[in-house]
Scaffold this active site. Structure first.
Site, PDB file in Angstrom:
ATOM      1  CD  GLU A  38      -2.350  -1.793   2.739  1.00  0.00           C
ATOM      2  OE1 GLU A  38      -1.994  -0.843   3.747  1.00  0.00           O
ATOM      3  OE2 GLU A  38      -3.153  -2.940   2.974  1.00  0.00           O
TER       4      GLU A  38
ATOM      5  CD  GLU B 136      -3.972  -3.950   4.971  1.00  0.00           C
ATOM      6  OE1 GLU B 136      -4.520  -4.974   4.879  1.00  0.00           O
ATOM      7  OE2 GLU B 136      -3.424  -3.085   5.634  1.00  0.00           O
TER       8      GLU B 136
ATOM      9  CG  ASP C 298      -0.704  -2.116  14.907  1.00  0.00           C
ATOM     10  OD1 ASP C 298      -0.551  -2.017  15.886  1.00  0.00           O
ATOM     11  OD2 ASP C 298      -0.008  -1.559  14.595  1.00  0.00           O
ATOM     12  CG  PHE C 299      -2.573  -2.351   8.710  1.00  0.00           C
ATOM     13  CD1 PHE C 299      -2.834  -2.041   9.767  1.00  0.00           C
ATOM     14  CD2 PHE C 299      -1.504  -1.661   8.193  1.00  0.00           C
ATOM     15  CE1 PHE C 299      -3.081  -1.021  10.620  1.00  0.00           C
ATOM     16  CE2 PHE C 299      -2.512  -0.055   8.042  1.00  0.00           C
ATOM     17  CZ  PHE C 299      -2.813   0.353   9.774  1.00  0.00           C
ATOM     18  CB  ILE C 300       1.219  -8.985  10.137  1.00  0.00           C
ATOM     19  CG1 ILE C 300       0.933  -9.145  11.365  1.00  0.00           C
ATOM     20  CG2 ILE C 300       1.305  -8.484   9.088  1.00  0.00           C
ATOM     21  CD1 ILE C 300       2.083  -9.828  11.942  1.00  0.00           C
TER      22      ILE C 300
ATOM     23  CG  HIS D  81      -1.742   2.931  12.737  1.00  0.00           C
ATOM     24  ND1 HIS D  81      -3.130   2.798  14.409  1.00  0.00           N
ATOM     25  CD2 HIS D  81      -1.748   2.898  11.694  1.00  0.00           C
ATOM     26  CE1 HIS D  81      -4.508   3.108  12.053  1.00  0.00           C
ATOM     27  NE2 HIS D  81      -2.506   2.889  11.802  1.00  0.00           N
TER      28      HIS D  81
END
Lengths: 332, 324
Positions: free
Chosen positions: B29, B60, B85-87, B129
């Site tokens: 991204e 993701e 955090d997005f994993i 985050h």
């Protein structure tokens, strides 16, 4: 039928092998020769065989947790497959993957997966790689109706469409995700409709008719090879056994099962070959007998094969690193 | 030697590897035109074009899954996940596919990909985050885990990760991107699995990584004033972990403090402590100390955020507790 007699015999034989393999697996599960889980493909043979007959040996497929049919149709060999299901060292994955993770990477089968829909983005990545390496390969991505309700399905279709990747999404709609009917968990009944959201063309075909599947997939493959991007092909099909061995199939009726058994892809195709005077019933019986013998000998090979050496338990977790690792053997 | 920023060291690593091997590409991204949320891909799009520096949708799971598919079919992808955090959204792909494919398929495939991401607190951007989730990664067989603390390490380790045939999770720290340090212009790599002794000492071993390495170094400087000589070790890669270097140090100091910005429960520090117990219990003269983040979602307010993660004083206190 424009296919040669040799090709037609190949399709029939492959479908018979899958069916007999699955019936044998069912028997071996009942006898506890095969341990663990197996999700049988019987009934859906026309999809794997029709679809894989429409691609070349160096093309890729990604498979599902119901992957025996895909493996065989993509060139997999019965003995190695059966050995893998039995957890033997001679299996495709040295007995580490079993039924749910059967893979034959050198034949272009990028593997089955135990997580529904998990291979759909992997297929997209393989297609991205094809495009970047500028080969003319395509990727067939098999998945079920249940997978199309998973989030990553939508992420993946979007990505494939945006980048116009050479991937054909092949939905095997067998009406049920484990026990839940598509009508009870999917807002649309033709999974092909889901392609519209991503501006991907779709086609629906009779998943019990090997030639219909082949024709449809061929068009999609041609489109992919030309660089025109992905297509979603939905094949209407049915699994004859339960989801897995513990499934009593309480969620569907005997009438429904009978109705679909009447559409058996092998019987239908055999009849068509006889009616068109391409084969005699005797010839077909001969092919079946040969397939039976091959499955028997695969069973023998698997049963007589050794289990993996426990000393190899920790092998192949990591690829050899180009740099030397310092870890004292305590942890990697 | 010239000094450059941590983020620029990362860009250099990718640039050099992309120039060296056309199979290497970047996707994620905002990695292309924008240059990465923290500037860690700046300039790559201009040099290599949109084919090799790919902006993606906010997907993701598909980003990681596609990287896997590309990796097993001959490419060497670097997938950027903007915040660790997005994993959470891509864990299936990372844990079930990337990590296991090689083993599960009998060693017949490799997954040569790098998942670049960042973590850690310090910018008042709260619980979604600011996390340090490396313990999750360390737990899974099949993944490598790299966490550089300096520009020099960042470049050398990223180049090694790109050249490695295993799936590598490469976690940068959001507070380090703007840090300057010496980085040679010549091509170099830092082998995975080799710790670095950042400061020699004799009274206590402090193991710290990523941003906390710097916290530990500051603490060590303070401790010198009290005549406590701390040896500071940066493992640099948590998997493979160079336990030998840590054990050698503990043999000398007999005391161990481990500093980590991850939540205390189930922390990487717990694993390191346990390995030292297993392999060097007799070397220890005092209980092992862990200095970790408080078990609380990282709060936004600066005073709360500071209180949630280790600081210099926490490290000093832990050292003094076992050294006096």
């Amino acid at each position: 039928m424009k296919e040669s007699k040799e090709e037609l015999i190949g399709y029939l034989r492959k479908m018979m092998e899958i069916r007999l393999f699955e019936e044998k697996v069912m028997e071996l599960l009942a006898r506890n020769v095969i341990k663990g889980a197996s999700h049988l493909y019987a009934g859906e043979e026309a999809v794997a065989v029709g679809a894989c007959s429409a691609i070349k040996p160096d093309d890729y497929i990604t498979s599902t947790h119901r992957g025996h049919g895909h493996c065989l149709a993509k060139g997999g060999k019965l003995p190695e497959m059966m050995a893998e299901l039995c957890g033997k060292a001679t299996g495709y994955c040295k007995g580490r993957g079993g039924s749910m993770h059967i893979a034959d990477v050198t034949a272009g089968n990028l593997g089955a997966t135990g997580i529904v829909c998990s291979n759909v983005p992997v297929a997209v990545g393989a297609a991205l790689s094809v495009k970047m390496r500028k080969t003319s390969q395509v990727v067939l991505c098999f998945f079920g109706d249940g997978a199309s309700n998973n989030g990553v399905f939508h992420e993946s279709l979007n990505m494939a469409a945006v980048w116009k990747l050479p991937v054909v999404f092949v939905c095997e709609n067998n009406l049920y995700g484990m026990s839940v009917a598509a009508s009870r968990c999917s807002a649309v009944q033709d999974m092909a409709d889901k392609a519209k959201a991503y501006d991907i063309p779709s086609m629906i075909c009779d998943g019990m008719d090997v030639l219909a599947v082949r024709e449809t997939i061929k068009k999609a493959v041609e489109r992919a090879r030309k660089g025109d991007g992905p297509t979603l092909v939905e094949c209407k099909t049915y699994r004859y056994f339960g989801h897995s061995r513990s499934d009593p199939r309480a969620y569907r009726t005997k009438e429904e099962e009978k109705e679909w058994r009447n559409k058996c892809p092998i019987k239908q195709f055999s009849k068509k070959l006889v009616d068109n005077k391409i084969f005699t019933e005797q010839e077909i019986a001969q092919i079946e007998k040969q397939a039976e013998e091959d499955v028997e000998s695969a069973e023998k090979f698997a049963v007589e094969s050794p289990y993996p050496n426990v000393k190899e338990l920790r092998d192949d977790i990591y690829a050899p690193s180009p740099t030397e690792l310092v870890n004292g053997g305590a942890i990697r | 030697m010239r000094e450059i920023l941590y983020k620029d060291a990362l860009v250099e690593a990718m640039r050099e590897e992309m120039e060296r091997d056309e199979k290497v590409f970047v996707m994620g991204e905002d990695v292309a035109i924008y240059g990465g949320a923290y500037g860690a891909t700046k300039g790559l799009y201009e040099q290599f074009g949109e084919d090799r520096v790919r902006d993606t949708a906010i997907s993701e799971s598909a980003i990681v899954g596609a990287a896997i598919g590309a990796a097993i079919t001959g490419m060497r992808p670097i997938a950027e996940i903007m915040y660790i955090d997005f994993i959470t959204q891509a864990m299936d792909q990372l844990v079930n596919q990337a990590a296991k494919m090689r083993y599960m398929f009998g060693g017949k495939t490799t997954v040569p990909m790098v998942l670049r991401t960042e973590g850690g607190a310090g910018r008042c951007i709260a619980a979604h985050h600011s996390q340090s989730l490396e313990a999750w990664i360390m737990h899974v067989p099949g993944l490598y885990l790299v966490m550089p603390s300096t520009p020099y390490d960042a470049k050398g380790l990223l180049k090694a990760s790109i050249r490695d045939d295993n799936p590598v999770v490469f976690i940068e720290h959001k507070m380090l991107y703007g840090m300057k340090g010496e980085v040679p212009e010549a091509d170099y790599i830092i082998p995975l699995g080799v710790a670095d002794i950042k400061k020699k000492g004799s009274d206590v071993t402090i193991v710290a990584y990523s941003r906390q390495l710097h916290v530990a170094m500051e603490a060590a400087t303070e401790l010198e004033k009290d005549n406590i000589s701390a040896e500071v070790i940066d493992p640099r890669t948590l998997k493979p972990l160079d336990i030998d270097t840590i054990l050698t140090s503990v043999k000398k100091t007999s005391k161990l403090v481990i500093v980590s910005e991850g939540y205390k429960t189930g922390n990487v520090a717990s694993e390191i402590a346990m390995l030292v117990m297993e392999h060097g219990f007799d070397l220890l003269d005092a209980p092992v100390k862990r200095v970790c983040a408080v078990d609380v979602p990282v709060p936004m307010s600066p005073v709360l955020e500071d209180a949630a993660i280790p600081n210099k004083q926490n490290v000093i206190n832990a050292v003094k507790e076992i050294c006096q």
